[in-house]
Design a protein around this motif. Structure first.
Motif, PDB file in Angstrom:
ATOM      1  N   LEU A 147       0.805  -1.045   0.065  1.00  0.00           N
ATOM      2  CA  LEU A 147       0.010  -0.010  -0.130  1.00  0.00           C
ATOM      3  C   LEU A 147       0.929   1.298   0.101  1.00  0.00           C
ATOM      4  CD1 LEU A 147      -2.864   1.340   0.129  1.00  0.00           C
ATOM      5  CD2 LEU A 147      -2.622   1.321   2.448  1.00  0.00           C
ATOM      6  N   GLN A 148       1.682   1.321   0.794  1.00  0.00           N
ATOM      7  CA  GLN A 148       2.699   2.422   0.985  1.00  0.00           C
ATOM      8  C   GLN A 148       3.488   2.816  -0.396  1.00  0.00           C
ATOM      9  OE1 GLN A 148       5.153   2.497   4.290  1.00  0.00           O
ATOM     10  NE2 GLN A 148       5.641   4.538   4.339  1.00  0.00           N
ATOM     11  N   SER A 149       3.791   1.922  -1.091  1.00  0.00           N
ATOM     12  CA  SER A 149       4.605   2.088  -2.048  1.00  0.00           C
ATOM     13  C   SER A 149       3.749   2.398  -3.464  1.00  0.00           C
ATOM     14  CB  SER A 149       5.618   0.716  -2.552  1.00  0.00           C
ATOM     15  OG  SER A 149       4.618  -0.540  -2.964  1.00  0.00           O
ATOM     16  N   VAL A 150       2.519   1.844  -3.462  1.00  0.00           N
ATOM     17  CA  VAL A 150       1.587   2.285  -4.362  1.00  0.00           C
ATOM     18  C   VAL A 150       1.093   3.599  -4.268  1.00  0.00           C
ATOM     19  CG1 VAL A 150      -1.031   1.656  -5.089  1.00  0.00           C
ATOM     20  CG2 VAL A 150       0.707  -0.082  -4.880  1.00  0.00           C
ATOM     21  N   VAL A 151       0.998   4.087  -3.123  1.00  0.00           N
ATOM     22  CA  VAL A 151       0.412   5.445  -2.677  1.00  0.00           C
ATOM     23  C   VAL A 151       1.619   6.328  -3.205  1.00  0.00           C
ATOM     24  CG1 VAL A 151       0.063   7.150  -1.062  1.00  0.00           C
ATOM     25  CG2 VAL A 151      -1.014   4.970  -1.059  1.00  0.00           C
ATOM     26  N   ARG A 152       2.773   5.999  -2.774  1.00  0.00           N
ATOM     27  CA  ARG A 152       3.974   6.830  -3.238  1.00  0.00           C
ATOM     28  C   ARG A 152       4.027   6.862  -5.048  1.00  0.00           C
ATOM     29  NH1 ARG A 152       8.107   4.436   0.757  1.00  0.00           N
ATOM     30  NH2 ARG A 152       7.664   6.112   2.520  1.00  0.00           N
ATOM     31  N   SER A 153       3.831   5.710  -5.307  1.00  0.00           N
ATOM     32  CA  SER A 153       3.654   5.586  -7.073  1.00  0.00           C
ATOM     33  C   SER A 153       2.689   6.519  -7.503  1.00  0.00           C
ATOM     34  CB  SER A 153       3.645   4.460  -7.446  1.00  0.00           C
ATOM     35  OG  SER A 153       4.665   3.491  -7.300  1.00  0.00           O
ATOM     36  N   ILE A 154       1.597   6.538  -7.018  1.00  0.00           N
ATOM     37  CA  ILE A 154       0.478   7.365  -7.554  1.00  0.00           C
ATOM     38  C   ILE A 154       0.796   8.896  -7.442  1.00  0.00           C
ATOM     39  CG2 ILE A 154      -0.984   5.462  -7.723  1.00  0.00           C
ATOM     40  CD1 ILE A 154      -2.408   6.703  -5.249  1.00  0.00           C
ATOM     41  N   LEU A 155       1.614   9.264  -6.325  1.00  0.00           N
ATOM     42  CA  LEU A 155       1.646  10.771  -6.028  1.00  0.00           C
ATOM     43  C   LEU A 155       2.767  11.183  -6.973  1.00  0.00           C
ATOM     44  CD1 LEU A 155       1.154  10.753  -2.092  1.00  0.00           C
ATOM     45  CD2 LEU A 155      -0.209  11.650  -3.959  1.00  0.00           C
ATOM     46  N   SER A 156       3.596  10.222  -7.509  1.00  0.00           N
ATOM     47  CA  SER A 156       4.895  10.743  -8.188  1.00  0.00           C
ATOM     48  C   SER A 156       4.598  10.891  -9.811  1.00  0.00           C
ATOM     49  CB  SER A 156       5.954   9.653  -8.032  1.00  0.00           C
ATOM     50  OG  SER A 156       5.596   8.454  -8.581  1.00  0.00           O
ATOM     51  N   SER A 157       3.281  10.297 -10.300  1.00  0.00           N
ATOM     52  CA  SER A 157       3.272  10.309 -11.642  1.00  0.00           C
ATOM     53  C   SER A 157       1.788  10.141 -12.049  1.00  0.00           C
ATOM     54  CB  SER A 157       4.118   9.159 -12.302  1.00  0.00           C
ATOM     55  OG  SER A 157       3.804   8.844 -13.759  1.00  0.00           O
ATOM     56  N   ASP A 158       1.050  10.802 -13.147  1.00  0.00           N
ATOM     57  CA  ASP A 158       0.272  10.828 -13.666  1.00  0.00           C
ATOM     58  C   ASP A 158       0.010   9.188 -14.237  1.00  0.00           C
ATOM     59  OD1 ASP A 158      -0.804  13.171 -12.929  1.00  0.00           O
ATOM     60  OD2 ASP A 158      -0.312  14.291 -14.881  1.00  0.00           O
ATOM     61  N   ARG A 159       0.895   8.792 -14.841  1.00  0.00           N
ATOM     62  CA  ARG A 159       0.896   7.518 -15.499  1.00  0.00           C
ATOM     63  C   ARG A 159       0.679   6.500 -14.240  1.00  0.00           C
ATOM     64  NH1 ARG A 159       5.529   4.125 -17.321  1.00  0.00           N
ATOM     65  NH2 ARG A 159       4.790   2.495 -18.581  1.00  0.00           N
ATOM     66  N   TYR A 160       1.319   6.526 -13.427  1.00  0.00           N
ATOM     67  CA  TYR A 160       1.170   5.639 -12.229  1.00  0.00           C
ATOM     68  C   TYR A 160      -0.264   5.557 -11.615  1.00  0.00           C
ATOM     69  CZ  TYR A 160       6.254   4.818 -12.519  1.00  0.00           C
ATOM     70  OH  TYR A 160       7.437   4.563 -12.788  1.00  0.00           O
ATOM     71  N   TRP A 161      -0.814   6.942 -11.229  1.00  0.00           N
ATOM     72  CA  TRP A 161      -2.201   7.253 -10.883  1.00  0.00           C
ATOM     73  C   TRP A 161      -3.026   6.446 -11.881  1.00  0.00           C
ATOM     74  CZ3 TRP A 161      -3.841  10.241  -6.510  1.00  0.00           C
ATOM     75  CH2 TRP A 161      -5.054  10.148  -6.458  1.00  0.00           C
ATOM     76  N   SER A 162      -2.976   6.608 -13.055  1.00  0.00           N
ATOM     77  CA  SER A 162      -4.011   5.859 -14.029  1.00  0.00           C
ATOM     78  C   SER A 162      -3.817   4.542 -14.179  1.00  0.00           C
ATOM     79  CB  SER A 162      -3.594   6.473 -15.594  1.00  0.00           C
ATOM     80  OG  SER A 162      -3.945   7.685 -15.504  1.00  0.00           O
ATOM     81  N   ALA A 163      -2.663   3.932 -13.686  1.00  0.00           N
ATOM     82  CA  ALA A 163      -2.581   2.510 -13.884  1.00  0.00           C
ATOM     83  C   ALA A 163      -3.107   1.969 -12.710  1.00  0.00           C
ATOM     84  CB  ALA A 163      -1.147   2.100 -13.967  1.00  0.00           C
ATOM     85  N   VAL A 164      -2.822   2.643 -11.233  1.00  0.00           N
ATOM     86  CA  VAL A 164      -3.649   2.011 -10.180  1.00  0.00           C
ATOM     87  C   VAL A 164      -4.963   2.186 -10.086  1.00  0.00           C
ATOM     88  CG1 VAL A 164      -3.399   2.333  -7.515  1.00  0.00           C
ATOM     89  CG2 VAL A 164      -1.415   2.404  -8.970  1.00  0.00           C
ATOM     90  N   THR A 165      -5.366   3.463 -10.535  1.00  0.00           N
ATOM     91  CA  THR A 165      -6.822   3.614 -10.611  1.00  0.00           C
ATOM     92  C   THR A 165      -7.640   2.659 -11.470  1.00  0.00           C
ATOM     93  OG1 THR A 165      -6.580   6.033 -10.219  1.00  0.00           O
ATOM     94  CG2 THR A 165      -8.813   5.341 -11.311  1.00  0.00           C
ATOM     95  N   SER A 166      -6.979   2.111 -12.932  1.00  0.00           N
ATOM     96  CA  SER A 166      -7.649   1.337 -13.419  1.00  0.00           C
ATOM     97  C   SER A 166      -7.685  -0.078 -13.069  1.00  0.00           C
ATOM     98  CB  SER A 166      -6.721   1.320 -14.989  1.00  0.00           C
ATOM     99  OG  SER A 166      -6.827   2.410 -15.677  1.00  0.00           O
ATOM    100  N   PHE A 167      -6.731  -0.253 -12.131  1.00  0.00           N
ATOM    101  CA  PHE A 167      -6.313  -1.717 -11.415  1.00  0.00           C
ATOM    102  C   PHE A 167      -7.566  -1.734 -10.514  1.00  0.00           C
ATOM    103  CE2 PHE A 167      -5.554  -4.078  -7.667  1.00  0.00           C
ATOM    104  CZ  PHE A 167      -5.273  -5.426  -8.289  1.00  0.00           C
ATOM    105  N   CYS A 168      -7.865  -0.628  -9.590  1.00  0.00           N
ATOM    106  CA  CYS A 168      -8.789  -0.524  -8.613  1.00  0.00           C
ATOM    107  C   CYS A 168     -10.467  -0.476  -9.333  1.00  0.00           C
ATOM    108  CB  CYS A 168      -8.744   0.451  -7.957  1.00  0.00           C
ATOM    109  SG  CYS A 168      -7.174   0.525  -6.626  1.00  0.00           S
ATOM    110  N   GLU A 169     -10.669   0.045 -10.465  1.00  0.00           N
ATOM    111  CA  GLU A 169     -11.804  -0.319 -10.867  1.00  0.00           C
ATOM    112  C   GLU A 169     -12.038  -1.173 -11.614  1.00  0.00           C
ATOM    113  OE1 GLU A 169     -14.112   2.662 -11.165  1.00  0.00           O
ATOM    114  OE2 GLU A 169     -12.837   3.849 -10.031  1.00  0.00           O
ATOM    115  N   GLU A 170     -11.249  -1.675 -12.138  1.00  0.00           N
ATOM    116  CA  GLU A 170     -11.668  -3.086 -12.996  1.00  0.00           C
ATOM    117  C   GLU A 170     -11.859  -4.207 -11.920  1.00  0.00           C
ATOM    118  OE1 GLU A 170      -9.996  -6.465 -16.171  1.00  0.00           O
ATOM    119  OE2 GLU A 170      -8.923  -4.652 -15.987  1.00  0.00           O
ATOM    120  N   VAL A 171     -10.913  -4.388 -10.838  1.00  0.00           N
ATOM    121  CA  VAL A 171     -10.988  -5.282  -9.875  1.00  0.00           C
ATOM    122  C   VAL A 171     -12.107  -5.169  -8.862  1.00  0.00           C
ATOM    123  CG1 VAL A 171      -9.737  -6.358  -7.879  1.00  0.00           C
ATOM    124  CG2 VAL A 171      -8.719  -5.988  -9.919  1.00  0.00           C
TER     125      VAL A 171
END
Length: 161
Positions: free
Chosen positions: A98-122
């Protein structure tokens, strides 16, 4: 009220979601409902549904049999979400805590989109499976959907539907 600076419980969660000062004023990223469920661990997770909501007989995973389904299990381990996890790992890397995912999404729009897509689909798939279990006529009454006041009022106003 508990101060986030010195929490008594949930320190890992507070550390994971406490944003660095540089990210606080960003407005182009929106927390979706399903992303929020994963980040707060309050969603369609058997452990939450068992311990907090009281709708599951056990906190076990319906797919892989893991004794306790949490957001971490969904994000990092469950075999049911392997394809979605592979797509996420391809973008943000191997570490899915969780901590590394949050750091990733805060660092990049691309990472934010990837994590959001994962969460939306799953989470959409988890919610659909949950609804199927609720609709099963042979399900434990604890599992079945409980119509709320709004649904009862609607049924009274529109009896033919």
């Amino acid at each position: 009220m508990e101060d986030l600076g010195s929490p008594a419980a949930g320190l890992a969660r507070v550390n994971a979601i406490h944003p660095p000062r540089c990210c606080v004023k960003r407005r182009h990223r929106v927390l979706s409902f399903r992303l929020t469920q994963v980040l707060t661990r309050h969603g369609c997770f058997s452990k939450y549904l068992h311990q907090i909501v009281g709708r599951e007989a056990t906190p076990a995973c319906h797919t892989c049999g893991e004794p306790s389904v949490t957001a971490r299990h969904t994000l990092e381990d469950c075999i049911a979400w392997g394809p979605q996890r592979c797509a996420l790992v391809a973008v943000i890397g191997e570490i899915l805590s969780l901590q590394s995912v949050v750091r990733s999404i805060l660092s990049s729009d691309r990472y934010w989109s990837a994590v959001t897509s994962f969460c939306e689909e799953v989470m959409a798939l988890k919610e659909a499976a949950e609804r199927q279990r609720e609709a099963d006529v042979h399900a434990n009454p604890l599992r079945r959907r409980r119509p709320g006041g709004r649904r009862r009022r609607y049924t009274l106003l529109h009896p033919s539907q």
